[in-house]
Design a protein around this motif. Structure first.
Motif, PDB file in Angstrom:
ATOM      1  N   TYR A  82      42.430  19.986  -1.621  1.00  0.00           N
ATOM      2  CA  TYR A  82      42.663  18.542  -1.639  1.00  0.00           C
ATOM      3  C   TYR A  82      43.025  18.130  -3.054  1.00  0.00           C
ATOM      4  O   TYR A  82      42.817  18.880  -4.022  1.00  0.00           O
ATOM      5  CB  TYR A  82      41.454  17.762  -1.122  1.00  0.00           C
ATOM      6  CG  TYR A  82      40.149  17.971  -1.879  1.00  0.00           C
ATOM      7  CD1 TYR A  82      39.764  17.098  -2.898  1.00  0.00           C
ATOM      8  CD2 TYR A  82      39.287  19.015  -1.563  1.00  0.00           C
ATOM      9  CE1 TYR A  82      38.561  17.272  -3.573  1.00  0.00           C
ATOM     10  CE2 TYR A  82      38.087  19.199  -2.226  1.00  0.00           C
ATOM     11  CZ  TYR A  82      37.717  18.328  -3.232  1.00  0.00           C
ATOM     12  OH  TYR A  82      36.527  18.501  -3.896  1.00  0.00           O
ATOM     13  N   GLN A 102      37.924  15.697   3.815  1.00  0.00           N
ATOM     14  CA  GLN A 102      37.074  15.954   2.655  1.00  0.00           C
ATOM     15  C   GLN A 102      35.646  15.479   2.914  1.00  0.00           C
ATOM     16  O   GLN A 102      34.682  16.067   2.418  1.00  0.00           O
ATOM     17  CB  GLN A 102      37.646  15.240   1.425  1.00  0.00           C
ATOM     18  CG  GLN A 102      36.869  15.536   0.138  1.00  0.00           C
ATOM     19  CD  GLN A 102      37.401  14.739  -1.057  1.00  0.00           C
ATOM     20  OE1 GLN A 102      38.476  14.161  -0.994  1.00  0.00           O
ATOM     21  NE2 GLN A 102      36.640  14.721  -2.129  1.00  0.00           N
ATOM     22  N   TYR A 112      32.477  24.271   3.884  1.00  0.00           N
ATOM     23  CA  TYR A 112      33.173  23.502   4.921  1.00  0.00           C
ATOM     24  C   TYR A 112      33.268  24.370   6.163  1.00  0.00           C
ATOM     25  O   TYR A 112      33.630  25.555   6.072  1.00  0.00           O
ATOM     26  CB  TYR A 112      34.571  23.097   4.443  1.00  0.00           C
ATOM     27  CG  TYR A 112      35.400  22.404   5.496  1.00  0.00           C
ATOM     28  CD1 TYR A 112      35.263  21.041   5.746  1.00  0.00           C
ATOM     29  CD2 TYR A 112      36.325  23.123   6.261  1.00  0.00           C
ATOM     30  CE1 TYR A 112      36.022  20.409   6.729  1.00  0.00           C
ATOM     31  CE2 TYR A 112      37.084  22.500   7.237  1.00  0.00           C
ATOM     32  CZ  TYR A 112      36.924  21.146   7.466  1.00  0.00           C
ATOM     33  OH  TYR A 112      37.667  20.534   8.444  1.00  0.00           O
ATOM     34  N   THR A 133      42.196  12.414   0.891  1.00  0.00           N
ATOM     35  CA  THR A 133      40.979  12.998   1.465  1.00  0.00           C
ATOM     36  C   THR A 133      41.269  14.006   2.573  1.00  0.00           C
ATOM     37  O   THR A 133      40.339  14.509   3.204  1.00  0.00           O
ATOM     38  CB  THR A 133      40.068  11.887   2.030  1.00  0.00           C
ATOM     39  OG1 THR A 133      40.823  11.085   2.943  1.00  0.00           O
ATOM     40  CG2 THR A 133      39.518  11.015   0.905  1.00  0.00           C
ATOM     41  N   LEU A 135      42.132  17.544   3.926  1.00  0.00           N
ATOM     42  CA  LEU A 135      42.125  18.961   3.579  1.00  0.00           C
ATOM     43  C   LEU A 135      43.327  19.630   4.242  1.00  0.00           C
ATOM     44  O   LEU A 135      43.628  19.382   5.401  1.00  0.00           O
ATOM     45  CB  LEU A 135      40.839  19.627   4.066  1.00  0.00           C
ATOM     46  CG  LEU A 135      39.519  18.999   3.598  1.00  0.00           C
ATOM     47  CD1 LEU A 135      38.331  19.742   4.209  1.00  0.00           C
ATOM     48  CD2 LEU A 135      39.429  18.990   2.083  1.00  0.00           C
TER      49      LEU A 135
END
Length: 206
Positions: A82, A102, A112, A133, A135
């Motif tokens: 990101y 995110q 994650y 935000t 990913l």
């Protein structure tokens, strides 16, 4: 497979109403990638297009930007990254984006879960803004063909860090390049280049 034109995409970004015909023609004329994935943050041919000026003036509000491309063959997630800014992706060929949020990163240990990833089809000629935000990582091929994708970002993004954080802890562990925070999967090999391994679950595959 969802599409960037579906409502589910709205939490990750938006489709831009721009003319991409000249861009697509230039990208299709470039030499084919034989294997793997190639990323060039800045490309003179693309930055000579009127679209480059439009991106800089309208989408980024006058900020200096770079217009490059990512091309090749990929069918795995491998990592998520990101930025502190939106990224514009422009599909010169049909391709697939694997996206996440995110907000779902566990910053207590910088992990994650890959089960949260969603896949979106991007038709050739489509330009999308991925919010800061969102990913993302390298696009994936469609129909086993080489994907070709334009990438617009604030100038200097993804270049080597000039100054590294004093303390290598917390989110600083994820800072991989200028304006680029990255979490890799154990199968990806990004740790060989200093990338942080923190993806939990299967390495999502198309």
């Amino acid at each position: 497979m969802k599409s960037v034109h579906d409502i589910e995409f709205k939490q990750y970004g938006r489709v831009l109403d721009v003319d991409t015909a000249e861009f697509v023609a230039i990208m299709k004329a470039k030499e084919a990638i034989k294997e793997g994935v190639v990323y060039e943050p800045s490309d003179a041919d693309l930055e000579a297009l009127p679209l480059f000026k439009q991106m800089q003036d309208e989408v980024y509000g006058g900020l200096e930007v770079e217009f490059g491309f990512c091309s090749g063959y990929n069918n795995k997630l491998n990592a998520v990254e990101y930025h502190r800014s939106s990224e514009i992706d422009i599909a010169a060929t049909d391709l697939i984006l694997m996206l996440g949020r995110q907000q779902d990163i566990d910053y207590t240990n910088n992990t994650y879960e890959t089960k949260n990833i969603e896949c979106f089809f991007v038709p050739a000629g489509t330009a999308v803004e991925l919010y800061a935000t969102t990913l993302h990582y390298a696009p994936c091929k469609e129909n086993n063909e080489e994907f070709r994708c334009g990438v617009v970002l604030p100038k200097g993004t993804n270049l080597p860090l000039q100054v590294k954080p004093v303390e290598n802890k917390g989110e600083n562990q994820l800072l991989f390049a200028a304006n680029k925070w990255l979490i890799g999967h154990s199968e990806s090999g990004v740790d060989k280049d200093g990338g942080f391994i923190g993806l939990i679950g299967e390495n999502t595959t198309i």
